[in-house]
Enzyme design. Structure first.
Site, PDB file in Angstrom:
ATOM      1  N   ASP A 253     -22.106  43.103  30.871  1.00 55.30           N
ATOM      2  CA  ASP A 253     -20.531  43.200  30.503  1.00 55.30           C
ATOM      3  C   ASP A 253     -20.382  42.098  29.680  1.00 55.30           C
ATOM      4  O   ASP A 253     -20.144  40.836  30.135  1.00 55.30           O
ATOM      5  CB  ASP A 253     -19.853  43.094  32.031  1.00 55.30           C
ATOM      6  CG  ASP A 253     -18.457  43.224  31.802  1.00 55.30           C
ATOM      7  OD1 ASP A 253     -17.893  43.429  30.657  1.00 55.30           O
ATOM      8  OD2 ASP A 253     -17.609  42.916  32.596  1.00 55.30           O
ATOM      9  N   LYS A 260     -15.905  37.916  26.669  1.00 58.09           N
ATOM     10  CA  LYS A 260     -15.981  36.839  27.744  1.00 58.09           C
ATOM     11  C   LYS A 260     -16.602  35.690  27.051  1.00 58.09           C
ATOM     12  O   LYS A 260     -17.566  35.892  26.169  1.00 58.09           O
ATOM     13  CB  LYS A 260     -17.036  37.208  28.736  1.00 58.09           C
ATOM     14  CG  LYS A 260     -16.580  38.346  29.815  1.00 58.09           C
ATOM     15  CD  LYS A 260     -17.526  38.609  30.961  1.00 58.09           C
ATOM     16  CE  LYS A 260     -17.298  39.733  31.778  1.00 58.09           C
ATOM     17  NZ  LYS A 260     -15.764  39.248  32.442  1.00 58.09           N
ATOM     18  N   GLU A 332     -13.281  47.040  32.556  1.00 61.11           N
ATOM     19  CA  GLU A 332     -14.001  48.440  32.053  1.00 61.11           C
ATOM     20  C   GLU A 332     -14.400  48.967  33.321  1.00 61.11           C
ATOM     21  O   GLU A 332     -14.590  50.357  33.258  1.00 61.11           O
ATOM     22  CB  GLU A 332     -15.120  47.971  31.315  1.00 61.11           C
ATOM     23  CG  GLU A 332     -16.360  47.507  31.992  1.00 61.11           C
ATOM     24  CD  GLU A 332     -16.431  46.187  32.590  1.00 61.11           C
ATOM     25  OE1 GLU A 332     -15.433  45.337  32.207  1.00 61.11           O
ATOM     26  OE2 GLU A 332     -17.072  45.922  33.435  1.00 61.11           O
ATOM     27  N   ARG A 334     -13.262  49.815  36.205  1.00 62.00           N
ATOM     28  CA  ARG A 334     -12.300  50.588  36.804  1.00 62.00           C
ATOM     29  C   ARG A 334     -12.261  51.951  36.054  1.00 62.00           C
ATOM     30  O   ARG A 334     -11.872  52.882  36.293  1.00 62.00           O
ATOM     31  CB  ARG A 334     -10.927  49.931  37.096  1.00 62.00           C
ATOM     32  CG  ARG A 334     -10.429  49.394  35.845  1.00 62.00           C
ATOM     33  CD  ARG A 334      -9.398  48.480  35.874  1.00 62.00           C
ATOM     34  NE  ARG A 334      -9.674  47.109  36.176  1.00 62.00           N
ATOM     35  CZ  ARG A 334      -8.831  46.033  36.536  1.00 62.00           C
ATOM     36  NH1 ARG A 334      -7.599  46.316  36.655  1.00 62.00           N
ATOM     37  NH2 ARG A 334      -9.469  44.840  36.938  1.00 62.00           N
TER      38      ARG A 334
HETATM   39  N1  BES Z   1     -17.545  42.247  35.810  1.00 60.94           N
HETATM   40  C1  BES Z   1     -16.241  41.527  35.736  1.00 60.94           C
HETATM   41  C2  BES Z   1     -15.831  41.212  37.027  1.00 60.94           C
HETATM   42  C3  BES Z   1     -16.664  39.876  37.550  1.00 60.94           C
HETATM   43  C4  BES Z   1     -16.361  38.657  36.977  1.00 60.94           C
HETATM   44  C5  BES Z   1     -17.706  40.183  38.430  1.00 60.94           C
HETATM   45  C6  BES Z   1     -16.994  37.618  37.642  1.00 60.94           C
HETATM   46  C7  BES Z   1     -18.357  39.122  38.780  1.00 60.94           C
HETATM   47  C8  BES Z   1     -18.107  37.725  38.487  1.00 60.94           C
HETATM   48  C9  BES Z   1     -15.087  42.638  35.380  1.00 60.94           C
HETATM   49  O1  BES Z   1     -15.348  43.667  34.413  1.00 60.94           O
HETATM   50  C10 BES Z   1     -13.872  41.854  34.755  1.00 60.94           C
HETATM   51  O2  BES Z   1     -14.291  41.492  33.645  1.00 60.94           O
HETATM   52  N2  BES Z   1     -12.792  41.968  35.076  1.00 60.94           N
HETATM   53  C11 BES Z   1     -11.670  41.254  34.642  1.00 60.94           C
HETATM   54  C12 BES Z   1     -10.455  41.833  34.712  1.00 60.94           C
HETATM   55  C13 BES Z   1      -9.292  41.223  33.983  1.00 60.94           C
HETATM   56  C14 BES Z   1      -9.736  41.461  32.539  1.00 60.94           C
HETATM   57  C15 BES Z   1      -8.050  42.038  34.360  1.00 60.94           C
HETATM   58  C16 BES Z   1     -11.833  39.785  35.499  1.00 60.94           C
HETATM   59  O3  BES Z   1     -11.984  39.660  36.664  1.00 60.94           O
HETATM   60  O4  BES Z   1     -11.396  38.777  34.842  1.00 60.94           O
HETATM   61 ZN    ZN Z   2     -15.266  43.245  32.506  1.00 61.52          ZN
HETATM   62 ZN    ZN Z   3     -17.602  44.230  34.593  1.00 59.84          ZN
END
Ligand code: BES
Ligand code: ZN
Ligand code: ZN
Length: 482
Positions: A253, A260, A332, A334
């Site tokens: 991701d 990120k 992504e 969800r």
């Molecule tokens: N894979 C990440 C969530 C994650 C973050 C898992 C840190 C483990 C450690 C997920 O796809 C994500 O990026 N979520 C975002 C959602 C936001 C954009 C609403 C998040 O948590 O920041």
């Molecule tokens: Zn993500």
């Molecule tokens: Zn993710």
């Protein structure tokens, strides 16, 4: 992978190169240590603080035998967890000190401790050494008990299978993202899972398009390795109930165009923690011949940037026809889960459980040791929490607070894929709920904390923990009895 071998004996003979663990319980040592090794027993009292005392045993010292008296009544843990950790630490000590065996003296009236020593050996001693030129020499772990363990043989064999699949999940996760892609993961799983009686179907990008899986297609279309959906089915004779397990399988991701920061990308090869857990659990459930109909769904994609990647504000259509505006390409998980959950509901199962490394917000809420649990069926929820607790995996309920559904509204589509600033784990769970048929009991597990934790967790060392495998197998057993 490598893991030490676990064996059992009723006689204690110490050799050069051994580490001996003498567990203490509540300040006493009920094992039969004193009579067997009188010369060192007097010196092997653990310290009062609850730590381990390491003593060198008489003349064997030069022969490098080390005895450790380990208190198992440590304040913040259970005796079984303390023993798992003691065994796992001893395995590490063997590596650094070049020792050959760990001998654990146990009283087999407590079968829980025998199983704990076994678990501490196989999952505590697991090493991801695939890419090391010099692979570590792992010791043998010998549990010495007064009576033989014949009565426990079946449980030990079953646990060997379970622990093996926990390590299998960890291998999938520890593999680097250039090796494990949606395509190679699907191929590897089809190869392995076919051997244990699971029926495997893989949907490729063409089939996913035909099947209107707009979420999986959108997230996966920026990557050189196209998306996949793994469908694994197990239908044992005589089983009547049906459980569907769904797992988020983002093999890496980057965040997509909502990129990120580079630091936050570290750990994102573990973003397939949900998929690894349900895929491994599926193999364990089939190998253990647990009497339940099981379907495992693992949507797989790599969230990348390229000229073919999806954009912020794209509007996509999910399998059940719901249109979604992508307000954030980093939300992504969800999107790929939505299609898989639609498919899960079409199968009209008795239960659905999904596991996903879904939100950083869940880690903010519960830290890295505990997963969040969402679901409207209180009895099902508490069964899951209990199943987790029994095997040392922790879940804590968080609310599906319906007023927050408002945050997912947008004028141009049926919904958008992110909520507001706060309660991100909750709005993510509410997004998933939109794709679940009301009458089917469903639990969503946000395992972002424990599945992505890089530092050790209990007896488990650095890297992937295989979080969720044991819970899924445990709950399949319980639900299969209904
Ligand atoms: N894979 C990440 C969530 C994650 C973050 C898992 C840190 C483990 C450690 C997920 O796809 C994500 O990026 N979520 C975002 C959602 C936001 C954009 C609403 C998040 O948590 O920041
Ligand atoms: Zn993500
Ligand atoms: Zn993710």
């Amino acid at each position: 992978m490598s893991a030490p071998v676990f064996k059992q004996s009723t006689t204690l003979t110490l050799k050069k190169g051994d580490i001996l663990i003498l567990p203490w319980f509540d300040g006493r040592n009920p094992c039969f240590t004193t009579s067997l090794i009188p010369d060192i027993a007097a010196d092997t009292r653990p310290d009062k603080e609850g730590g381990a005392a390491t003593v060198f045993a008489g003349r064997i010292k030069k022969g490098r035998m080390i005895a450790r008296a380990q208190r198992l009544d440590a304040r913040h843990t259970t005796p079984a967890d303390a023993l798992k950790k003691a065994v796992s630490d001893a395995v590490s000590l063997c590596e650094t000190e070049n020792m050959k065996r760990v001998v654990v003296l146990l009283d087999n009236d407590d079968s829980g401790l025998v199983h704990a020593a076994h678990e501490g050996t196989v999952t505590g001693g697991y090493r991801f050494d695939t890419y090391l030129s010099d692979k570590p020499d792992l010791p043998l772990v010998l549990a010495v008990t007064r009576k033989g363990l014949r009565g426990l043989r079946r449980e030990i064999e079953e646990n060997s299978i379970l622990f093996h699949y926990c390590n299998f999940a960890r291998d999938l996760l520890n593999e680097p993202p250039n090796v494990i892609t949606p395509v190679t993961l699907a191929e590897r799983y089809a190869r392995e899972a076919g051997k244990v009686g699971l029926d495997i179907t893989i949907w490729d990008e063409k089939k996913l398009e035909e099947e209107q899986c707009g979420g999986i297609i959108a997230v996966g279309k920026g990557a050189a390795s196209p998306p996949r959906l793994i469908i694994a089915e197990y239908r044992p004779r005589g089983a009547s109930m049906h459980l569907v397990l769904v797992g988020k399988g983002i093999t890496f991701d980057t965040g997509g165009y909502c990129l990120k920061p580079s630091n936050s990308q570290i750990g994102m090869k573990y973003d397939m923690g949900g998929a690894a857990a349900v895929l491994a659990a599926g193999m364990a459930i089939a190998s253990l011949e647990i009497p339940i109909n099981l379907t495992v769904l693992a949507p797989l994609a790599e969230n990348d940037i390229s000229s073919s990647a999806y954009h912020t504000t794209d509007i996509i259509k999910m399998r059940n026809g719901t249109s979604v505006q992508v307000d954030n390409t980093d939300a992504e998980g969800r999107l790929i889960l939505a299609d898989a959950l639609c498919l899960a509901c079409e199968k009209e199962p008795d239960w659905i459980i999904d596991a996903a490394t879904l939100t950083g917000a869940c880690c903010v809420a519960l830290g890295e040791d505990i997963a969040g649990l969402f679901g409207d069926d209180e009895e099902f929820n508490s069964t899951l929490v209990q199943c987790g607790r029994e095997c040392g995996e922790l879940y804590w309920p968080l609310p599906l607070h319906m007023p927050y559904m408002e945050e997912l509204k947008t004028p141009a589509a049926d919904c958008k894929n992110i909520g507001g600033k706060w309660g991100g784990a909750l709005t993510a769970a509410l997004f998933l709920k939109k794709f679940i048929k009301k009458e089917i009991p469903w639990i969503h597990l946000d395992i972002a904390g424990p599945a992505v934790k890089e530092e050790p967790l209990g007896h488990l060392g650095k890297g992937a923990k295989g979080f969720g495998v044991k819970t899924m197998v445990n709950i399949a057993r319980k639900l299969g009895e209904k």
